[in-house]
Design a protein around this motif. Structure first.
Motif, PDB file in Angstrom:
ATOM      1  N   ASN A  45       0.818  -1.211   0.000  1.00 39.78           N
ATOM      2  CA  ASN A  45       0.000   0.000   0.000  1.00 39.78           C
ATOM      3  C   ASN A  45       0.856   1.267   0.000  1.00 39.78           C
ATOM      4  O   ASN A  45       0.343   2.366  -0.094  1.00 39.78           O
ATOM      5  N   PHE A  46       2.173   1.147   0.087  1.00 35.92           N
ATOM      6  CA  PHE A  46       3.064   2.293   0.259  1.00 35.92           C
ATOM      7  C   PHE A  46       2.979   3.281  -0.906  1.00 35.92           C
ATOM      8  O   PHE A  46       3.023   2.900  -2.072  1.00 35.92           O
ATOM      9  N   ASP A  47       2.911   4.585  -0.547  1.00 35.02           N
ATOM     10  CA  ASP A  47       2.934   5.652  -1.548  1.00 35.02           C
ATOM     11  C   ASP A  47       4.165   6.540  -1.379  1.00 35.02           C
ATOM     12  O   ASP A  47       4.907   6.741  -2.330  1.00 35.02           O
ATOM     13  N   HIS A  48       4.372   7.092  -0.171  1.00 32.48           N
ATOM     14  CA  HIS A  48       5.543   7.930   0.058  1.00 32.48           C
ATOM     15  C   HIS A  48       5.887   7.989   1.542  1.00 32.48           C
ATOM     16  O   HIS A  48       5.140   7.505   2.377  1.00 32.48           O
ATOM     17  N   MET A  49       7.016   8.614   1.832  1.00 32.87           N
ATOM     18  CA  MET A  49       7.569   8.674   3.187  1.00 32.87           C
ATOM     19  C   MET A  49       7.791  10.128   3.567  1.00 32.87           C
ATOM     20  O   MET A  49       8.160  10.946   2.714  1.00 32.87           O
ATOM     21  N   VAL A  50       7.587  10.443   4.839  1.00 31.47           N
ATOM     22  CA  VAL A  50       7.732  11.814   5.323  1.00 31.47           C
ATOM     23  C   VAL A  50       8.623  11.821   6.567  1.00 31.47           C
ATOM     24  O   VAL A  50       8.462  10.982   7.451  1.00 31.47           O
ATOM     25  N   LEU A  51       9.543  12.787   6.631  1.00 32.65           N
ATOM     26  CA  LEU A  51      10.321  13.055   7.833  1.00 32.65           C
ATOM     27  C   LEU A  51       9.982  14.485   8.238  1.00 32.65           C
ATOM     28  O   LEU A  51      10.290  15.424   7.506  1.00 32.65           O
ATOM     29  N   GLU A  52       9.292  14.622   9.368  1.00 32.19           N
ATOM     30  CA  GLU A  52       8.946  15.953   9.875  1.00 32.19           C
ATOM     31  C   GLU A  52      10.193  16.556  10.500  1.00 32.19           C
ATOM     32  O   GLU A  52      10.719  16.026  11.473  1.00 32.19           O
ATOM     33  N   ARG A  53      10.658  17.650   9.950  1.00 31.03           N
ATOM     34  CA  ARG A  53      11.958  18.219  10.273  1.00 31.03           C
ATOM     35  C   ARG A  53      11.901  19.133  11.500  1.00 31.03           C
ATOM     36  O   ARG A  53      12.096  20.341  11.395  1.00 31.03           O
ATOM     37  N   ARG A  54      11.638  18.496  12.655  1.00 33.57           N
ATOM     38  CA  ARG A  54      11.614  19.213  13.925  1.00 33.57           C
ATOM     39  C   ARG A  54      11.629  18.198  15.060  1.00 33.57           C
ATOM     40  O   ARG A  54      11.151  17.070  14.891  1.00 33.57           O
ATOM     41  N   LYS A  64      -1.187   4.499  -0.230  1.00 38.44           N
ATOM     42  CA  LYS A  64      -1.933   4.967  -1.406  1.00 38.44           C
ATOM     43  C   LYS A  64      -3.341   5.402  -1.035  1.00 38.44           C
ATOM     44  O   LYS A  64      -3.934   6.238  -1.703  1.00 38.44           O
ATOM     45  N   ASP A  65      -3.863   4.832   0.046  1.00 41.97           N
ATOM     46  CA  ASP A  65      -5.211   5.170   0.507  1.00 41.97           C
ATOM     47  C   ASP A  65      -5.201   6.284   1.555  1.00 41.97           C
ATOM     48  O   ASP A  65      -6.221   6.612   2.141  1.00 41.97           O
ATOM     49  N   GLY A  66      -4.018   6.887   1.807  1.00 41.80           N
ATOM     50  CA  GLY A  66      -3.904   7.967   2.781  1.00 41.80           C
ATOM     51  C   GLY A  66      -3.587   7.505   4.189  1.00 41.80           C
ATOM     52  O   GLY A  66      -3.353   8.328   5.078  1.00 41.80           O
ATOM     53  N   ALA A  67      -3.564   6.200   4.437  1.00 45.89           N
ATOM     54  CA  ALA A  67      -3.230   5.677   5.770  1.00 45.89           C
ATOM     55  C   ALA A  67      -1.803   6.094   6.132  1.00 45.89           C
ATOM     56  O   ALA A  67      -0.937   6.178   5.263  1.00 45.89           O
ATOM     57  N   GLU A  68      -1.561   6.344   7.420  1.00 45.54           N
ATOM     58  CA  GLU A  68      -0.235   6.721   7.888  1.00 45.54           C
ATOM     59  C   GLU A  68       0.287   5.694   8.877  1.00 45.54           C
ATOM     60  O   GLU A  68      -0.458   5.195   9.712  1.00 45.54           O
TER      61      GLU A  68
END
Length: 159
Positions: A45-54, A64-68
């Motif tokens: 189901n993977f779409d992309h990865m995020v690193l919150e820079r703080r 892909k379905d918006g799940a985190e």
């Protein structure tokens, strides 16, 4: 590039031919471009990865379905020289919700000239994962674990 495995830690390093600011930006802002696509908890189901820079932010996969799937917490964020994050993944490669059973990853960025940076990664306290922690150490210390070749290629390609 070298990988060293000790009792409770894995260390690896690479030198990239880009300024320290660029190396840090590729590692943090562009993590989605170089992280091994097969190493995500959301799998198919993977779409992309995020690193919150703080500090206090998360590292997470988005489906892909918006799940985190939030699998790490940013513990230190010191651009362009240092990043520390938790490793909230169990020895069965599932989310670990018990913070006492999580390890941490520190990445440092040291200029070795105006256009060259030494990037050192230490995944430490792996024994905190509890039973079978050695399997985690062996996995992240393997060729398919903390291999920074993808990061180095992305840094130099975009440099």
């Amino acid at each position: 590039m070298s990988v060293q495995v000790t009792d409770t830690a894995v260390r690896t390093a690479v030198t990239v031919n880009v300024p320290v600011e660029r190396a840090f930006a590729v590692f943090t802002e562009e993590i989605d471009t170089w992280w091994d696509p097969g190493h995500h908890l959301l799998a198919d189901n993977f779409d992309h990865m995020v690193l919150e820079r703080r500090v206090g932010g998360n590292i997470y996969d988005v489906g892909k379905d918006g799940a985190e799937c939030r699998w790490a917490r940013v513990l230190a964020f010191e651009p362009p020289h240092r990043l520390v994050f938790s490793w909230d993944i169990s020895t069965t490669w599932q989310l670990e919700t018990d913070r006492d059973k999580t390890s941490e990853v520190e990445v440092t960025f040291t200029p070795e000239g105006p256009d060259q940076t030494r990037v050192e990664l230490e995944h430490r306290h792996i024994d905190r994962h509890g039973e079978n922690w050695e399997s985690m150490r062996d996995a992240v210390g393997s060729e398919n674990g903390w291999n920074l070749a993808g990061f180095a290629a992305a840094a130099e390609r975009r440099g």
